[in-house]
Design a protein around this motif. Structure first.
Motif, mmCIF file in Angstrom:
data_model
loop_
_atom_site.group_PDB
_atom_site.id
_atom_site.type_symbol
_atom_site.label_atom_id
_atom_site.label_comp_id
_atom_site.label_asym_id
_atom_site.label_seq_id
_atom_site.Cartn_x
_atom_site.Cartn_y
_atom_site.Cartn_z
ATOM 1 N N ILE A 1 0.839 -1.216 0.000
ATOM 2 C CA ILE A 1 0.000 0.000 0.000
ATOM 3 C C ILE A 1 0.874 1.267 0.000
ATOM 4 C CG2 ILE A 1 -0.355 0.212 2.485
ATOM 5 C CD1 ILE A 1 -3.292 0.944 1.911
ATOM 6 N N TRP B 1 -6.045 8.839 -1.971
ATOM 7 C CA TRP B 1 -6.832 7.641 -1.641
ATOM 8 C C TRP B 1 -5.927 6.454 -1.365
ATOM 9 C CZ3 TRP B 1 -8.374 10.454 -6.273
ATOM 10 C CH2 TRP B 1 -7.500 10.239 -7.354
ATOM 11 N N LEU C 1 -6.451 2.214 -0.194
ATOM 12 C CA LEU C 1 -7.417 1.152 0.097
ATOM 13 C C LEU C 1 -6.686 -0.082 0.618
ATOM 14 C CD1 LEU C 1 -10.430 0.172 -0.176
ATOM 15 C CD2 LEU C 1 -9.774 -0.737 -2.417
ATOM 16 N N GLY D 1 -8.903 -4.681 -2.696
ATOM 17 C CA GLY D 1 -8.594 -4.144 -4.016
ATOM 18 C C GLY D 1 -9.419 -4.804 -5.114
ATOM 19 N N GLY D 2 -9.661 -4.058 -6.162
ATOM 20 C CA GLY D 2 -10.364 -4.597 -7.321
ATOM 21 C C GLY D 2 -11.861 -4.745 -7.136
ATOM 22 N N GLY E 1 -13.797 -1.840 -6.575
ATOM 23 C CA GLY E 1 -14.408 -0.547 -6.854
ATOM 24 C C GLY E 1 -14.602 0.318 -5.621
ATOM 25 N N LEU E 2 -14.168 -0.167 -4.468
ATOM 26 C CA LEU E 2 -14.408 0.614 -3.240
ATOM 27 C C LEU E 2 -13.621 1.928 -3.232
ATOM 28 C CD1 LEU E 2 -14.534 -2.113 -0.443
ATOM 29 C CD2 LEU E 2 -16.409 -0.640 -1.187
ATOM 30 N N ALA E 3 -12.377 1.879 -3.713
ATOM 31 C CA ALA E 3 -11.583 3.112 -3.727
ATOM 32 C C ALA E 3 -12.188 4.126 -4.692
ATOM 33 C CB ALA E 3 -10.138 2.804 -4.107
ATOM 34 N N THR E 4 -12.632 3.652 -5.834
ATOM 35 C CA THR E 4 -13.275 4.545 -6.800
ATOM 36 C C THR E 4 -14.522 5.171 -6.188
ATOM 37 O OG1 THR E 4 -12.465 3.168 -8.613
ATOM 38 C CG2 THR E 4 -14.298 4.653 -9.115
ATOM 39 N N ASN F 1 2.420 4.344 -10.619
ATOM 40 C CA ASN F 1 1.304 3.855 -9.808
ATOM 41 C C ASN F 1 0.069 3.606 -10.695
ATOM 42 O OD1 ASN F 1 -0.559 3.257 -7.848
ATOM 43 N ND2 ASN F 1 -0.022 4.984 -6.517
ATOM 44 N N SER G 1 -3.592 3.690 -9.336
ATOM 45 C CA SER G 1 -4.041 5.029 -8.963
ATOM 46 C C SER G 1 -4.263 5.908 -10.194
ATOM 47 C CB SER G 1 -2.999 5.658 -8.032
ATOM 48 O OG SER G 1 -3.527 6.767 -7.388
ATOM 49 N N ARG H 1 -5.256 4.775 -13.020
ATOM 50 C CA ARG H 1 -6.527 4.296 -13.594
ATOM 51 C C ARG H 1 -7.709 4.857 -12.815
ATOM 52 N NH1 ARG H 1 -5.984 -0.447 -16.925
ATOM 53 N NH2 ARG H 1 -7.995 -1.248 -16.243
ATOM 54 N N ARG I 1 -10.728 7.080 -14.241
ATOM 55 C CA ARG I 1 -12.143 6.694 -14.084
ATOM 56 C C ARG I 1 -12.981 7.833 -13.536
ATOM 57 N NH1 ARG I 1 -10.312 1.650 -12.651
ATOM 58 N NH2 ARG I 1 -10.136 2.126 -10.448
HETATM 59 C C1 LIG Z 1 -4.872 3.316 -5.728
HETATM 60 C C2 LIG Z 1 -5.785 2.253 -5.129
HETATM 61 C C3 LIG Z 1 -6.684 2.907 -4.093
HETATM 62 C C4 LIG Z 1 -6.608 1.641 -6.234
HETATM 63 O O1 LIG Z 1 -7.235 0.482 -5.748
HETATM 64 P P1 LIG Z 1 -8.186 -0.371 -6.702
HETATM 65 O O2 LIG Z 1 -8.551 -1.595 -5.968
HETATM 66 O O3 LIG Z 1 -7.576 -0.484 -8.058
HETATM 67 O O4 LIG Z 1 -9.429 0.596 -6.865
HETATM 68 P P2 LIG Z 1 -10.950 0.221 -6.735
HETATM 69 O O5 LIG Z 1 -11.237 -0.315 -5.380
HETATM 70 O O6 LIG Z 1 -11.685 1.426 -7.115
HETATM 71 O O7 LIG Z 1 -11.143 -0.943 -7.783
HETATM 72 C C5 LIG Z 1 -11.050 -0.635 -9.142
HETATM 73 C C6 LIG Z 1 -10.794 -1.905 -9.902
HETATM 74 O O8 LIG Z 1 -11.810 -2.834 -9.601
HETATM 75 C C7 LIG Z 1 -12.658 -3.020 -10.744
HETATM 76 N N1 LIG Z 1 -14.029 -2.921 -10.241
HETATM 77 C C8 LIG Z 1 -14.739 -3.970 -9.806
HETATM 78 N N2 LIG Z 1 -15.938 -3.579 -9.391
HETATM 79 C C9 LIG Z 1 -15.998 -2.238 -9.561
HETATM 80 C C10 LIG Z 1 -16.995 -1.260 -9.301
HETATM 81 N N3 LIG Z 1 -18.177 -1.575 -8.764
HETATM 82 N N4 LIG Z 1 -16.727 0.034 -9.562
HETATM 83 C C11 LIG Z 1 -15.527 0.391 -10.098
HETATM 84 N N5 LIG Z 1 -14.545 -0.514 -10.374
HETATM 85 C C12 LIG Z 1 -14.779 -1.812 -10.089
HETATM 86 C C13 LIG Z 1 -12.255 -1.943 -11.733
HETATM 87 O O9 LIG Z 1 -12.390 -2.410 -13.054
HETATM 88 C C14 LIG Z 1 -10.839 -1.680 -11.375
HETATM 89 O O10 LIG Z 1 -9.953 -2.607 -11.932
HETATM 90 P P3 LIG Z 1 -8.999 -2.168 -13.147
HETATM 91 O O11 LIG Z 1 -8.223 -0.945 -12.717
HETATM 92 O O12 LIG Z 1 -8.139 -3.358 -13.303
HETATM 93 O O13 LIG Z 1 -9.901 -1.876 -14.280
HETATM 94 C C15 LIG Z 1 -4.945 1.147 -4.440
HETATM 95 O O14 LIG Z 1 -4.132 0.537 -5.399
HETATM 96 C C16 LIG Z 1 -4.085 1.655 -3.310
HETATM 97 O O15 LIG Z 1 -4.543 1.866 -2.194
HETATM 98 N N6 LIG Z 1 -2.796 1.865 -3.596
HETATM 99 C C17 LIG Z 1 -1.855 2.239 -2.556
HETATM 100 C C18 LIG Z 1 -2.036 3.660 -2.082
HETATM 101 C C19 LIG Z 1 -1.765 4.631 -3.186
HETATM 102 O O16 LIG Z 1 -0.828 4.456 -3.941
HETATM 103 N N7 LIG Z 1 -2.593 5.653 -3.235
HETATM 104 C C20 LIG Z 1 -2.505 6.640 -4.250
HETATM 105 C C21 LIG Z 1 -1.672 7.765 -3.884
HETATM 106 S S1 LIG Z 1 -1.782 8.937 -5.236
#
Ligand SMILES: CC(C)(COP(=O)(O)OP(=O)(O)OC[C@H]1O[C@@H](n2cnc3c(N)ncnc32)[C@H](O)[C@@H]1OP(=O)(O)O)[C@@H](O)C(=O)NCCC(=O)NCCS
Length: 172
Positions: free
Chosen positions: A35, A97, A99, A104-105, A107-110, A137, A140, A142, A146
């Motif tokens: 993370i 953000w 998560l 992960g994966g 959609g909760l972070a989105t 990253n 992030s 992506r 989105r």
């Molecule tokens: C950045 C971060 C929050 C993204 O986490 P994530 O799990 O990819 O984000 P989400 O929870 O929104 O999930 C999105 C993914 O789930 C999928 N998904 C499944 N159900 C979904 C829904 N209902 N809504 C949106 N996306 C969904 C999406 O397709 C996406 O996958 P993809 O990118 O492969 O297309 C996470 O990687 C993280 O915490 N990283 C470490 C901290 C960090 O670097 N923060 C950023 C500092 S700038």
């Protein structure tokens, strides 16, 4: 303008203003080193994570902005912020953000980031919301895409190369 930090509800989450009582949960959130892989410090070190939480708890900016924990079914699953940037000029509002990797994966972070962005632009009337994302990253980047963030450049931020993103009212 609101005068205090709001609780923000999303479909699956409640974004709750960060308070001292969540400190242990946030430290636990960062126990998985992935993370903090792009954050410039390994926050799986609990001492470093606690320093990071203390820094966030010491926030003294506009009261309607700040730091939130993402709560799902009474469990802290993430962290987010929307507060004046220390990296960009002019106290521009910067969002971030994080998560729990176990969720992960889904959609909760989105979902959380979208709600916080909408809160900032629509409820608080911010003129812009900025995001700085490390160039490597991918998840992030992506997420920012989105949400409709526009990538407007690159800069050296948080000790590394970051792309600079902005969301404007009516365009995100
Ligand atoms: C950045 C971060 C929050 C993204 O986490 P994530 O799990 O990819 O984000 P989400 O929870 O929104 O999930 C999105 C993914 O789930 C999928 N998904 C499944 N159900 C979904 C829904 N209902 N809504 C949106 N996306 C969904 C999406 O397709 C996406 O996958 P993809 O990118 O492969 O297309 C996470 O990687 C993280 O915490 N990283 C470490 C901290 C960090 O670097 N923060 C950023 C500092 S700038």
């Amino acid at each position: 303008m609101g005068v205090k930090q709001a609780i923000v509800e999303t479909g699956r989450l409640t974004l709750v203003p960060l308070k001292r009582r969540y400190a242990d949960d946030v430290v636990a959130l960062f126990a998985d080193p992935t993370i903090s892989a792009h954050l410039g410090a390994d926050l799986s070190d609990p001492d470093l994570a606690r320093t990071m939480v203390d820094y966030r708890l010491a926030y003294e900016g506009p009261p309607e902005l700040g730091h939130w924990v993402m709560v799902r079914e009474n469990q802290v699953v993430g962290l987010a912020h929307l507060r004046p940037s220390k990296e960009l000029p002019g106290d521009l509002p910067e969002i971030g953000w994080y998560l729990d990797t176990r969720f992960g994966g889904s959609g909760l972070a989105t979902e959380a980031a979208r709600a916080l962005l909408r809160h900032g632009l629509d409820e608080l009337g911010l003129d812009s919301v900025w995001a700085l994302v490390h160039v490597d990253n991918t998840p992030s980047l992506r997420l920012a895409e989105r949400l409709g963030f526009l990538m407007v450049g690159r800069g050296f931020h948080y000790d590394g190369p970051h792309s600079v993103h902005v969301a404007l009212p009516g365009h995100a």
